[in-house]
Design a protein around this motif. Structure first.
Motif, PDB file in Angstrom:
ATOM      1  N   ALA A 100      25.516  78.569  82.539  1.00 13.47           N
ATOM      2  CA  ALA A 100      26.634  78.285  83.445  1.00 13.47           C
ATOM      3  C   ALA A 100      27.665  77.392  82.767  1.00 13.47           C
ATOM      4  N   LEU A 101      28.883  77.429  83.282  1.00 13.48           N
ATOM      5  CA  LEU A 101      29.926  76.517  82.826  1.00 13.48           C
ATOM      6  C   LEU A 101      30.002  75.376  83.841  1.00 13.48           C
ATOM      7  N   ALA A 102      29.308  74.278  83.513  1.00 10.67           N
ATOM      8  CA  ALA A 102      29.347  73.100  84.386  1.00 10.67           C
ATOM      9  C   ALA A 102      30.195  72.047  83.691  1.00 10.67           C
ATOM     10  N   VAL A 103      30.875  71.218  84.477  1.00 14.83           N
ATOM     11  CA  VAL A 103      31.815  70.278  83.871  1.00 14.83           C
ATOM     12  C   VAL A 103      31.578  68.857  84.350  1.00 14.83           C
ATOM     13  N   ASP A 104      32.005  67.911  83.511  1.00 12.26           N
ATOM     14  CA  ASP A 104      32.073  66.515  83.938  1.00 12.26           C
ATOM     15  C   ASP A 104      33.285  66.426  84.873  1.00 12.26           C
ATOM     16  N   ARG A 105      33.027  66.283  86.165  1.00  9.82           N
ATOM     17  CA  ARG A 105      34.112  66.450  87.154  1.00  9.82           C
ATOM     18  C   ARG A 105      35.244  65.441  86.971  1.00  9.82           C
ATOM     19  N   ASP A 106      34.879  64.191  86.569  1.00  9.50           N
ATOM     20  CA  ASP A 106      35.936  63.187  86.414  1.00  9.50           C
ATOM     21  C   ASP A 106      36.805  63.488  85.194  1.00  9.50           C
ATOM     22  N   GLY A 107      36.116  63.774  84.080  1.00 12.07           N
ATOM     23  CA  GLY A 107      36.865  64.084  82.852  1.00 12.07           C
ATOM     24  C   GLY A 107      37.720  65.324  83.036  1.00 12.07           C
ATOM     25  N   PHE A 108      37.173  66.315  83.726  1.00  9.25           N
ATOM     26  CA  PHE A 108      37.897  67.566  83.964  1.00  9.25           C
ATOM     27  C   PHE A 108      39.175  67.304  84.770  1.00  9.25           C
ATOM     28  N   ALA A 109      39.032  66.643  85.912  1.00 13.72           N
ATOM     29  CA  ALA A 109      40.198  66.432  86.791  1.00 13.72           C
ATOM     30  C   ALA A 109      41.206  65.486  86.135  1.00 13.72           C
TER      31      ALA A 109
END
Ligand SMILES: Cc1cc2nc3c(=O)[nH]c(=O)nc-3n(C[C@H](O)[C@H](O)[C@H](O)COP(=O)(O)OP(=O)(O)OC[C@H]3O[C@@H](n4cnc5c(N)ncnc54)[C@H](O)[C@@H]3O)c2cc1C
Length: 458
Positions: A100-109
């Motif tokens: 899956a493509l999971a992301v660090d939500r803070d870094g992403f936004a």
């Protein structure tokens, strides 16, 4: 040469979520000036917590990243090839998550926010757009999402009509037709009635005898469910649309007198009316997908698969999407929007994201990407066709702007059932699996041609 791309003033994009951020980015990359309106932090939604653009309100996963075997993975790849800001930021902040493509939500936004803020053609304006945009704004993309502020939602509803904007969804599971066992199931409309566009055999029917019905009701009652969020539970609109397991809890016969009633149907295997029937209705123009009528549910996904496979004829069912019931705000897009996501009755207003009736972070951003590109083409005076329906972007667009039945429209996620079938298709479960890489290869080849058309028109 004089650059007159921005003579008509900037394009206004309302909503700095997944779709609005992507739309603004695509416009700016085409040289079009944008004002991006975001109401946070002055006004928050029930789910957003920060002032960042493209905040992920729940899971941090963009789902499968397998472009050759999974339709959402294919959508990722197509968006990368279209220069997507959302995919670039996701790739830059990915976390270990198997396929899956999971992301660090803070870094992403943070990255999405930083890149939008440092793009000279984009001006970020904080504040709620509390009604229809003023006429002097000219072209506007509305991308305000599932939790569109009430003032704007009411204004859109007044413009489009009472039945055209929903405030919650009631999603019944959708099954790939080819995975249904027609040794058990049969086509027939109740009382063989020929409705508009029908031939008296429009529904797929799955029969249950008394023991199967009782076991099914028991499974529904015992199944693991997801709770409504506190702020969802107070949405009055849920009342008219009960989850299947809530109906079952009201009495053991409730379903047999409701969505599972057998009247007007004859099982060809027995020549008799069954004890109970599960009906499936065609969900897309391609007739590859069928939804289980009246089976909106809050059962957990794994439970849905287990329990709905108890239904005779659905033992091997493959689900294009599973059921749900959420607070949501979405248009009846097949009725209201043209193929370029413009409101037919007010073409200066385009829509993007979840409000167009797609479901999920990636799908929302994908429709934002298209809305941005369509409006950029219009501003540049270029004739650009929508992406072909053989691509993931094109299949999703074709579904929400015409392929779906507007009488029963509910949000949709990307899946291979939305793609036109290949000319030659191997059958059976194995055949279905081996078909995916062929559909994906066709999609990427057709996307390359579409993008080439863009480059030549530039
Ligand atoms: C509680 C919840 C959980 C979810 N969980 C998932 C999940 O786990 N995975 C998944 O793939 N999808 C999930 N979704 C769906 C998800 O919201 C969408 O997929 C995605 O965020 C939609 O993108 P969007 O850009 O259309 O809307 P959003 O990302 O919500 O962006 C809309 C933006 O518009 C702003 N806005 C609203 N009204 C106005 C106004 N009047 N003026 C100015 N700005 C305004 C909002 O503040 C927001 O920033 C969830 C949705 C909800 C509501």
């Amino acid at each position: 040469m004089q650059d007159n791309r921005n003579d008509a003033g900037p394009v206004h994009v309302v909503g700095g979520g997944l779709a609005g951020s992507e739309a603004a980015w695509q416009l700016a990359k085409a040289g079009i000036a944008v004002v991006l309106h975001e109401m946070r932090p002055q006004r928050l939604t029930e789910a957003h917590k920060t002032d960042r653009m493209a905040e992920l309100v729940c899971s941090n996963s963009f789902r499968s990243d397998d472009a050759m075997n999974n339709a959402v993975g294919l959508l990722h790849e197509e968006m990368r090839r279209c220069g997507s800001l959302i995919l670039a930021a996701a790739d830059g902040h990915k976390l270990p998550a198997g396929g899956a493509l999971a992301v660090d939500r803070d870094g992403f936004a943070e990255e999405v926010t930083r890149r939008l803020a440092s793009e000279p053609l984009i001006r970020l304006e904080r504040g709620e757009v509390a009604g229809l945009p003023p006429a002097e704004w000219g072209s506007v993309i509305l991308a305000t999402g599932p939790l569109t502020s009430p003032a704007l939602a009411e204004a859109i509803r007044a413009l489009t009509g009472e039945d055209s904007l929903a405030f919650f969804d009631a999603i019944a599971p959708i099954v790939h037709r080819e995975s249904i066992d027609f040794g058990r199931a049969w086509f027939q409309s109740r009382y063989d009635k020929k409705g508009p566009g029908g031939d008296g055999a429009d529904y797929i029917n799955c029969p249950l005898d008394a023991a199967q019905y009782e076991a099914f009701v028991d499974a529904l009652l015992a199944g693991d469910k997801t709770e409504f969020k506190e702020w969802e539970a107070s949405t009055p609109y849920f009342d008219g649309c009960l989850p299947i397991e809530v109906m079952a809890a009201r009495g053991r016969e409730t379903l047999r007198f409701g969505p599972m009633k057998p009247v007007g149907l004859t099982d060809p295997a027995t020549g008799r009316r069954p004890h109970a029937v599960v009906q499936l209705r065609q969900d897309n123009a391609l007739a590859t997908l069928f939804n289980i009528v009246g089976f909106q549910t809050k059962l957990k996904y794994a439970e849905q698969v287990r329990i709905f496979r108890m239904i005779p004829g659905l033992e091997q069912a493959e689900f294009a999407r599973l059921g749900g019931l959420h607070r949501n705000t979405f248009l009846n897009s097949p009725r209201l929007l043209d193929r370029r996501l413009r409101l037919k009755v007010a073409q200066h207003l385009s829509f993007a994201g979840q409000i167009t009736g797609v479901e999920g972070y990636v799908e929302s951003a994908g429709i934002g990407l298209l809305a941005g590109r369509f409006l950029a083409a219009e501003r540049l005076g270029r004739e650009i066709a929508p992406p072909p329906p053989t691509t993931a972007l094109g299949a999703l667009l074709a579904h929400i702007t015409g392929g779906a039945d507007d009488r029963h429209f509910q949000p949709m996620n990307i899946n291979f059932g939305l793609f036109p079938p290949m000319a030659e298709q191997p059958g059976g479960r194995k055949g279905r699996q081996s078909r995916k890489p062929a559909l994906a290869a066709r999609a990427l080849a057709d996307l390359a041609l579409w993008l080439e058309g863009w480059r030549q028109a530039a």
